[in-house]
Enzyme design. Structure first.
Site: not given
Lengths: 377, 290
Positions: A121-122, A124, A156, A239
Site C-alpha cells: 500500500q503506497g 502514506s 508494509s 480496512e
C-alpha cells in the site's frame, strides 16, 4: 435481533471447519519473522490452498456474514493469518473489484486469489500520514504513461510485493482532495527503490519506497483521473470494517490463556489483576458483538462496511494494548523476555492506535461524520 | 445471523418513546424533581395499561408475550426518559403480585443494603425491617438503607434490565452533549468545532455503542456471563458518559437547571443496584476460569 445462523451459513461453517481440520496439519512450519522471502512463500502457499479448496475471496465475493464465519473459523482453528496477502485481499482486491474496469478485474483479481501476487500500500508519505490528502508524490502525463516521482513510507511488505496500490497527485492546482489518482504500480519498474525500516518490535515490518521518474501506464489507473480520493475511501472502509474481526477471536483466546496462566502462577488471587482480566473479558465479548452488529448493518446496506467501523477500530485498538499490558502483569519479570509468548505482541500492539488512521483521526471522523459536529480545528 | 432490530422491535421502540414523550416529557420530569418522593400513580397506571410491566407475561395471562430483547428496548427508553419509580422490581413481580402487571400495585424490593421507593410502594419483596431513610443523592429516587445486606444473589434479569436503563442514559447524554456542542458558541464558533470537545463526544458514542451491542446480545442469549459483561459496560457508558456530558456543558452543566446531573445521579443509583459491579465481575471471573 437474531444471533443464530441460517442452515446455509451453518453448512458453510461445518464444511470450512472440516476442511481446516484436514488442511492445517499438513502446513509447513512457520518461517521466522525477519525472513521476508520465506514469509512471502508461506503466505502465498496458504492462499493457494484456500484457492484450491474454494475459499479464496470469501473476503470480498460473499455476504458479510460468510466473511465473518470465515474469519472466525480460520482464527479458531489457528490457521495462518492473511499476512503478506493483507493488502491484496483486504484493500486492493476489493477496491479493484468495486471500481476497476472489466479488463483490470480480469488482470489483477485472479492472481491475488490464486496466491501469485503480493500487493503493498503506497498511501502514506513522510509529510502525509494522518493528513493523507496532503500527499505530494507527483504523476505527470506523458503519452500513454504517467511519470511518477516522490516517496512513500510505512509500506508494509514492500520488499516482497509485486504490485503497489499507489496514490499520486495528478493535478497540483486542484483542491487537494480532488487532484489525486489511484494507480497500480509494478514494483519491479525502473526507478523504484525500497529501503526496509526497522520497527520498535524488532524485525523490519515495513519500508520506505522511493519513486524516481517511474513510468506507469495510464491503463493502470483505477477509477477516473483525479478521482482517487473517492476510490481511496472505498479502500479505507474495507480496512476499518471487518478486517479485524478474526483478531477479536484471537484476543479472546489469549485472554483465556492468560487466566489459565494466572491461576497456575498464583497471580489470579491478586484482586486487582483478576479485575483487570474480567474487565477485558467484558470488553472483548462486547467487541465481538459489535463486529456482529456492524456486519449485520453492512449486509443490510449492500455489503460496504459503514461508519461503525470507526467506532470499532477506536475501541478495539485500545483494548488490544490493554490486553498485552495486562499480559505483562500476569508474566511478571518474564514480561521483559522477548522469547516469552505475548511479549512481542505487546510491542506490535503499539501500532494499533496509529496504523489505519490514528485514534485521534478516528475520533474526529466519529465526531464529524457520525455525530454531525462542525468541521474541527 | 441478523443482529439488528427487526421491524417489530423498531416499532416498539418508537411507540414507547412516543408514549414517554407524551406522558413524561421534560415538564413532567422537572415537576417530579420539584416534588421528591411522590410517585405519580396516574403515570404508573398509564405504564401498566401500555404493557410496561406485563410485557413478558404470556398472552394467555394478559401479557404481551414479549421476550428479554423487547424488555431491554422498553427499559432503555425508560432510562433515556429518566422515568422514576421501582420499574424493575414491579416488572419482575408481574406474575407474582396481584395488580403489579397492570400498574395498580407498586412493588419494590430489598436490594442488597438498599430499598428504592419504600414509602411509596404497596408491596415490599424481602425483609425491610429497620430500614432507615437516607437523603438520596438522586432527587428522583427515594432510598432507604438497611443495617446489612439482606438479599441473595441478584436475578440476572434485574441485572440486564438495569443495564438497559443505563444504556438509555448513555445514549441520551451523548445526544445532549452533541446538541449542546453544536449550538453553544465560544471564541466565535460552536464548541463542537474544537477537537477537545469533539473527542469527548466521540468517546461518548463509542462507549454507548459498545455497551449497546453487549446489552442487546445479552438479551438474545440470556447467558448470565453475557449479562454480567453487558452490565459492566453499560454502567461505564452511563456514569462516564454523564460526567463527560456534564463537562461538555461547562458551567451550565454544574447547574440544577440542566438535566445532566439527573442522569449522572440516577446512573450512580443504578450502578449500586442488583449486586452492583461486584456480582457481575465475580460472575465473569467464574466464566473466565472455566
Amino acid at each position: 435481533m437474531d444471533l443464530s445462523y441460517t442452515p446455509q451459513e451453518e453448512e458453510f461453517r461445518a464444511r470450512l471447519r472440516a476442511w481446516l481440520a484436514t488442511a492445517l496439519p499438513g502446513l509447513p512450519a512457520k518461517p521466522p519473522p525477519d525472513d521476508w522471502p520465506a514469509r512471502r512463500a508461506y503466505d502465498l502457499g496458504w492462499q493457494r490452498m484456500l484457492y484450491d479448496a474454494g475459499y479464496a475471496g470469501v473476503h470480498w465475493d460473499s455476504s458479510p456474514v460468510l466473511r465473518l464465519i470465515f474469519l472466525e473459523e480460520t482464527e479458531r482453528a489457528g490457521a495462518p493469518y492473511v499476512g503478506a496477502n493483507f493488502v491484496g485481499l483486504l484493500h486492493a482486491g476489493p477496491t479493484i473489484a468495486a471500481e476497476g474496469t472489466a479488463g483490470q478485474r480480469a488482470r489483477w483479481l485472479p492472481p491475488i486469489l490464486r496466491g501469485e501476487q503480493v500487493w503493498c500500500q503506497g498511501f502514506s508519505e513522510p509529510g502525509a500520514g494522518s493528513d493523507l490528502a496532503s500527499l505530494r508524490t507527483r504523476a505527470w502525463r506523458d503519452g500513454d504513461c504517467y511519470v511518477v516521482t516522490g516517496s512513500k513510507i510505512w509500506t508494509s511488505h514492500a520488499e516482497v510485493a509485486d504490485w503497489c496500490e499507489l496514490l499520486v497527485r495528478t493535478d497540483p492546482d486542484a483542491p487537494r482532495h480532488r487532484g489525486i489518482s489511484w494507480l497500480a504500480l509494478p514494483m519491479d519498474a525502473e526507478g523504484v527503490t525500497v529501503r526496509p525500516l526497522r520497527t520498535l518490535a524488532g524485525p523490519a515490518e515495513f519500508a520506505e519506497v522511493f519513486l524516481d521518474e517511474v513510468r506507469v501506464p495510464v491503463a493502470h489507473r483505477v477509477g477516473e483521473e483525479n478521482d482517487g480520493w473517492r476510490v481511496t475511501q472505498v479502500t479505507l472502509s474495507f480496512e476499518r470494517g471487518t478486517a479485524f474481526a478474526g483478531e477479536v477471536v484471537a484476543c479472546r483466546r489469549v485472554l483465556a490463556a492468560l487466566a489459565r496462566a494466572a491461576r497456575e502462577n498464583g497471580r489470579w488471587d491478586d484482586p486487582v489483576l483478576r479485575r483487570a482480566l474480567v474487565r477485558l473479558e467484558a470488553e472483548f465479548r462486547a467487541l465481538w458483538r459489535l463486529v456482529q452488529w456492524n456486519v449485520s448493518e453492512a449486509e443490510a446496506s449492500g455489503g460496504v462496511p459503514g461508519a461503525g467501523g470507526s467506532v470499532f477500530k477506536l475501541r478495539y485498538s485500545h483494548a488490544r494494548q490493554e490486553l498485552y499490558d495486562t499480559a505483562a502483569d500476569v508474566l511478571g519479570a518474564d514480561a521483559l523476555d522477548l522469547d516469552r509468548p505475548w511479549v512481542p505482541d505487546r510491542l506490535s500492539a503499539l501500532a494499533y492506535t496509529i496504523a489505519a488512521g490514528t485514534s485521534q483521526i478516528q475520533r474526529s471522523i466519529v465526531a464529524e461524520r457520525i455525530l454531525g459536529l462542525p468541521r474541527g480545528r | 445471523m441478523r443482529f439488528r432490530l427487526d421491524d417489530d422491535q423498531l416499532a416498539l421502540r418508537a411507540g414507547v418513546r412516543e408514549l414517554l414523550g407524551r406522558c413524561f416529557g421534560r415538564e413532567r420530569l422537572r415537576a417530579a424533581v420539584d416534588a421528591p418522593g411522590r410517585l405519580d400513580r396516574a403515570l404508573w397506571r398509564t405504564l401498566g395499561a401500555a404493557g410496561f410491566f406485563s410485557l413478558r407475561l404470556p398472552e394467555a395471562d394478559g401479557g404481551a408475550g414479549g421476550g428479554l430483547p423487547e424488555a431491554v428496548l422498553v427499559f432503555e427508553e425508560a432510562g433515556r426518559a429518566l422515568l422514576p419509580g421501582p420499574l424493575v422490581a414491579t416488572h419482575l413481580a408481574a406474575d407474582a403480585v396481584p395488580g403489579a402487571a397492570h400498574g395498580e400495585t407498586v412493588v419494590t424490593a430489598v436490594d442488597g443494603e438498599l430499598v428504592e421507593w419504600l414509602d411509596a410502594a404497596d408491596t415490599v419483596r424481602g425483609d425491610a425491617r429497620d430500614a432507615v431513610p437516607l437523603r438520596s443523592v438522586d432527587p428522583l429516587t427515594p432510598l432507604h438503607r438497611l443495617p446489612e445486606s439482606r438479599s441473595p444473589a441478584p436475578d440476572p434479569v434485574a441485572v440486564l434490565l438495569t443495564a438497559a436503563e443505563q444504556l438509555g442514559t448513555a445514549g441520551r447524554v451523548c445526544e445532549l452533549a452533541v446538541g449542546y456542542a453544536r449550538t453553544r458558541e465560544q471564541f466565535g464558533r460552536p464548541i463542537g468545532a474544537f477537537q477537545a470537545v469533539q473527542h469527548l463526544c466521540a468517546e461518548l458514542l463509542v462507549r454507548a455503542e459498545t455497551a449497546r451491542a453487549a446489552v442487546y446480545a445479552a438479551a438474545v442469549t440470556a447467558d448470565p456471563a453475557d449479562i454480567a459483561a453487558a452490565r459492566l459496560l453499560a454502567d461505564e457508558a452511563a456514569v462516564r458518559g454523564a460526567r463527560d456530558c456534564l463537562q461538555v456543558h461547562g458551567g451550565m452543566g454544574f447547574t440544577w437547571e440542566a438535566d445532566v446531573h439527573l442522569h449522572l445521579k440516577r446512573a450512580w443509583v443504578r450502578a449500586r443496584r442488583a449486586g452492583g459491579s461486584a456480582w457481575s465481575e465475580e460472575r465473569l471471573a467464574a466464566a473466565l476460569a472455566d
